[in-house]
Scaffold this active site. Structure first.
Site, mmCIF file in Angstrom:
data_model
loop_
_atom_site.group_PDB
_atom_site.id
_atom_site.type_symbol
_atom_site.label_atom_id
_atom_site.label_comp_id
_atom_site.label_asym_id
_atom_site.label_seq_id
_atom_site.Cartn_x
_atom_site.Cartn_y
_atom_site.Cartn_z
ATOM 1 N N GLU A 42 0.824 -1.215 0.000
ATOM 2 C CA GLU A 42 0.000 0.000 0.000
ATOM 3 C C GLU A 42 0.859 1.267 0.000
ATOM 4 O OE1 GLU A 42 -3.063 0.404 -0.630
ATOM 5 O OE2 GLU A 42 -3.612 -1.712 -0.654
ATOM 6 N N TYR A 124 -6.727 6.860 3.401
ATOM 7 C CA TYR A 124 -6.926 5.772 2.447
ATOM 8 C C TYR A 124 -6.062 4.567 2.806
ATOM 9 C CZ TYR A 124 -6.255 2.716 -1.408
ATOM 10 O OH TYR A 124 -6.158 1.566 -2.139
ATOM 11 N N ASP A 142 -10.239 5.237 -2.921
ATOM 12 C CA ASP A 142 -9.183 5.912 -3.690
ATOM 13 C C ASP A 142 -9.802 6.464 -4.979
ATOM 14 O OD1 ASP A 142 -9.602 3.712 -5.280
ATOM 15 O OD2 ASP A 142 -7.508 3.096 -5.377
#
Ligand code: SF4
Length: 351
Positions: A42, A124, A142
């Site tokens: 991520e 996020y 996102d």
């Protein structure tokens, strides 16, 4: 399966169509996700596409398979391994986070708020890690998800003003169970089916639920408020070389490209008149300016970089990091300096 038919349809599609990625478990897997791998993916995926991330992810996890091994790594090694992926503040924050987690025993926090306390983790990324690594019911939004939701609900209000409404709408379709699979399914749908320009509505599992598809406005949504253009800034880079090597400097740890190896550079200028501030050398060298300029887009501005080249005899060169004047010497340089040094090498007479 779920109270909401959108989640049911999406997860059924994901079971067949999911992207096989090295940080993912297969849909519906009951194995425990490796939070380190989810977190690392991520961080790398922030502002970088999947295809570019995969080789970096594989190289990092082969070299540093655990958060403890990454935390113990040398800063310069990590920054060099990150070179080319861009947005270097991510790498510095990644290392800082790895050291915090390792110092606390090696377990990543599992709630959105505790994850957000780590450097480089915003709303996020925290939601994505909570959902994917810990299977918490987090709403993960996102740019891909915003696009899908704007179309599903035919939201006409433009971004970025519509962000909070899109988030609320995303929450209405996020299931309490399999939130990680749902988040990844939305990402995959946005990347491969509900594409920005030409959505493939005919093969979309959500077509029967999609208001924009019914209204014929899918390709127009989400709308965007006009954006002010990026400012342009100017600077010079200096390629000082002897017959075999060229000079590199390590940039200060904070700020643009912080901690990375780089060509020596002038200060930035806003008016196209970058001042030459190359530090003095033991002998007078003669700088020649390469034709053209290198354009590079950073988040907040566009850089136009002029490149100057000068020869210095090996016995007169100043102290510093001297890299070989070949492809090997470019390894570990951020893309901007890679381009600048390669351009300067291309302009050198064959010796
Ligand atoms: Fe996107 Fe078309 Fe699917 Fe709607 S039907 S979600 S616009 S791909």
């Amino acid at each position: 399966m779920f109270a909401n038919p959108i989640a049911t349809a999406l997860l059924a599609w994901y079971g067949q169509a999911y992207r096989r990625l090295p940080w993912r478990l297969p849909p519906g897997s009951t194995a425990t996700p490796d939070a380190y791998r989810v977190w690392l993916s991520e961080i790398m995926l922030q502002q970088t596409n999947v295809a570019a991330v995969v080789p970096y992810f594989e190289a990092f996890t082969a070299r540093w398979p655990t958060v403890e091994s990454l935390a113990a790594a040398d800063d310069a090694d990590v920054m060099a391994a990150w070179a080319g992926l861009g947005y270097y503040a991510r790498a510095r924050n990644m290392l800082a986070s790895a050291r915090i987690v390792a110092a606390g025993g090696g377990a990543f926090p599992d709630t959105g708020s505790a994850l957000r306390a780590l450097p480089g983790i915003g709303d996020y990324t925290a939601a994505a890690i909570a959902a994917i690594a810990f299977r918490h019911s987090a709403v993960v939004v996102d740019g891909n998800v915003e696009r899908v939701v704007a179309r599903l609900f035919a939201v006409e209000a433009p971004l970025p003003g519509s962000k909070s409404d899109l988030r609320k709408l995303a929450a209405t379709i996020t299931p309490a169970e399999r939130a990680g699979d749902f988040a990844q399914a939305m990402m995959d749908l946005g990347a491969g089916v509900c594409r920005p320009k030409l959505p493939l509505c005919a093969s979309c599992p959500l077509a029967g639920h999609c208001q924009a598809q019914s209204a014929g406005t899918a390709g127009e949504l989400p709308r965007r408020a006009p954006r002010a253009g990026r400012p342009v800034r100017y600077a010079n880079a200096y390629f000082l070389h002897d017959s075999a090597q060229f000079l590199l400097v390590r940039r200060p740890p904070k700020g643009l490209l912080g901690g990375m190896l780089a060509l020596p550079m002038s200060a930035f200028s806003d008016d196209g008149d970058a001042k030459t501030i190359f530090p003095s050398t033991p002998v007078l060298v003669s700088w020649s300016k390469l034709t053209g300029e290198i354009r590079h887009i950073f988040t907040h501005f566009e850089l136009r970089l002029s490149v100057y080249s000068a020869f210095i005899p090996a016995h007169s060169r100043p102290p510093g990091v001297w890299a070989d004047k070949d492809r090997k010497g470019l390894i570990g340089l951020p893309a901007l300096f890679h381009k600048a040094a390669a351009a300067a090498m291309g302009s050198l007479p064959i010796e």
